[in-house]
Design a protein around this motif. Sequence first.
Motif, PDB file in Angstrom:
ATOM      1  N   UNK A 219       0.813  -1.211   0.000  1.00 59.13           N
ATOM      2  CA  UNK A 219       0.000   0.000   0.000  1.00 59.13           C
ATOM      3  C   UNK A 219       0.847   1.262   0.000  1.00 59.13           C
ATOM      4  N   UNK A 220       2.076   1.168   0.516  1.00 56.38           N
ATOM      5  CA  UNK A 220       2.893   2.374   0.688  1.00 56.38           C
ATOM      6  C   UNK A 220       3.814   2.675  -0.499  1.00 56.38           C
ATOM      7  N   UNK A 221       4.385   1.635  -1.142  1.00 58.97           N
ATOM      8  CA  UNK A 221       5.378   1.928  -2.194  1.00 58.97           C
ATOM      9  C   UNK A 221       4.878   1.676  -3.612  1.00 58.97           C
ATOM     10  N   UNK A 222       3.650   1.160  -3.753  1.00 62.86           N
ATOM     11  CA  UNK A 222       3.066   1.014  -5.085  1.00 62.86           C
ATOM     12  C   UNK A 222       3.540  -0.189  -5.870  1.00 62.86           C
ATOM     13  N   UNK A 223       4.331  -1.068  -5.254  1.00 61.70           N
ATOM     14  CA  UNK A 223       4.762  -2.275  -5.947  1.00 61.70           C
ATOM     15  C   UNK A 223       3.629  -3.305  -5.943  1.00 61.70           C
ATOM     16  N   UNK A 224       3.502  -4.027  -7.049  1.00 65.25           N
ATOM     17  CA  UNK A 224       2.407  -4.980  -7.246  1.00 65.25           C
ATOM     18  C   UNK A 224       2.969  -6.254  -7.875  1.00 65.25           C
ATOM     19  N   UNK A 225       2.452  -7.403  -7.456  1.00 60.95           N
ATOM     20  CA  UNK A 225       2.770  -8.673  -8.116  1.00 60.95           C
ATOM     21  C   UNK A 225       1.472  -9.296  -8.590  1.00 60.95           C
ATOM     22  N   UNK A 226       1.504  -9.805  -9.802  1.00 64.23           N
ATOM     23  CA  UNK A 226       0.355 -10.516 -10.369  1.00 64.23           C
ATOM     24  C   UNK A 226       0.815 -11.924 -10.721  1.00 64.23           C
ATOM     25  N   UNK A 227       0.334 -12.897  -9.956  1.00 64.88           N
ATOM     26  CA  UNK A 227       0.773 -14.279 -10.121  1.00 64.88           C
ATOM     27  C   UNK A 227      -0.384 -15.141 -10.598  1.00 64.88           C
ATOM     28  N   UNK A 228      -0.064 -16.137 -11.407  1.00 61.46           N
ATOM     29  CA  UNK A 228      -1.061 -17.085 -11.900  1.00 61.46           C
ATOM     30  C   UNK A 228      -0.605 -18.497 -11.563  1.00 61.46           C
ATOM     31  N   UNK A 229      -1.437 -19.212 -10.797  1.00 63.21           N
ATOM     32  CA  UNK A 229      -1.186 -20.620 -10.471  1.00 63.21           C
ATOM     33  C   UNK A 229      -1.920 -21.486 -11.488  1.00 63.21           C
ATOM     34  N   UNK A 230      -1.212 -22.429 -12.090  1.00 59.80           N
ATOM     35  CA  UNK A 230      -1.805 -23.255 -13.140  1.00 59.80           C
ATOM     36  C   UNK A 230      -1.585 -24.730 -12.857  1.00 59.80           C
TER      37      UNK A 230
END
Length: 381
Positions: A219-230
């Motif tokens: 929430x503070x530094x704006x870093x985001x991860x988008x992960x997909x489990x398959x």
Amino acid sequence: MVAEQKDTKVVLTKPFSLGSGSVSDPAYGAPSLLKRVLTLFKNVRLGSDLTKFQLPPMFNIPKSQLQCYGESVYSTGLDMLSRCNSGESPLERFTSVVAWSISTTRPSPFGIAPYNPILGETHHVSKGNLHVLLEQVSHNPPVSALHATDEKENIEMIWCQQPVPRFRGTSVEAQVLGKRQLKLLNHGETYEMNSPNLFIRILPVPGVDWVGNVNIKCLENGLVAKLSYRSSLFGGHGRYIRGQILDSSSTKVLYEVYGHWDSIVQVKDTNNGKEREIYNAKEVISELQAPIVKDAKSVWPTESGVVWGELSQAILNKEWEKAREAKQAVEERQRNMSRERETQGLYTWTPKNFVVSYSKEAGWECSPIHKLVPPAPIIAQ
């Protein structure tokens, strides 16, 4: 592991780990169970919510779902949380949080499932300076809350989880609703994430896997991860994970994430093409041991290992009639408690350790009552 508490047994079993996935027993193998599993669902309609679906003891792992949630936090071969805290830069800490989030994904066996926790059930375990407390804050729908604190590292964790399993004909998929928060208080950073869904494949090849999308954000530094489990339709080594770590302010991709959540996960730096390992499942979740009871007199009567102790022991001994009676006794006690509350005009359950709220927009919110979780009488090894 069994500890005596007056006339009550505290039964604790090994957590899910690589190479086992459950209590090791050939009788629990998928081929021998497939036919029986199919008969369980013969009268269940497609799309049905299986939240209230009751399994006979032969299909139960000797532990509660509440314990499974807790094990994914405190049962580790490496201290992943300290790594999150020790990162020198926001990106280094964020990448470690991604690896820690992956470490909470544990193998599950096919054909057997943990008990559905009863209302008010708790699970309280310590590992080093990390103290973990869970409570079943709602029974219908089932909602579990988790609070964990490490005063030395100045780390706090808050989870609120609601599994919603549905029958899909040849599979069961359990969506895990709710939010997970990890707070690195020394750095003033809060990380929010969700859980992948548990996918139980009945046909064509029986198996259990984790699938779906996991989003992690600071929430503070704006870093985001988008992960997909398959998952792979035909089993094999198909436990893939793919994704990206990016800066949400510029949408710039910083790392590509790839690998298998049950073996090795790597990241590739998009600036220079360098690759490095961020997670090794063999180091983190292999050969895990059952917790031990350090102080039996201090174990609460609501502790999972007490509530289900007689049933778990019967399952371990393969005394199925005794197991059936023990399970019925737990369920009957819960119904009696519910009727007693109703006669007293108490229609709303008040958890002991959390303040709970629900809204259509935010879903379930579980806020811990106390700032710190106290040391537990049960110790993770």
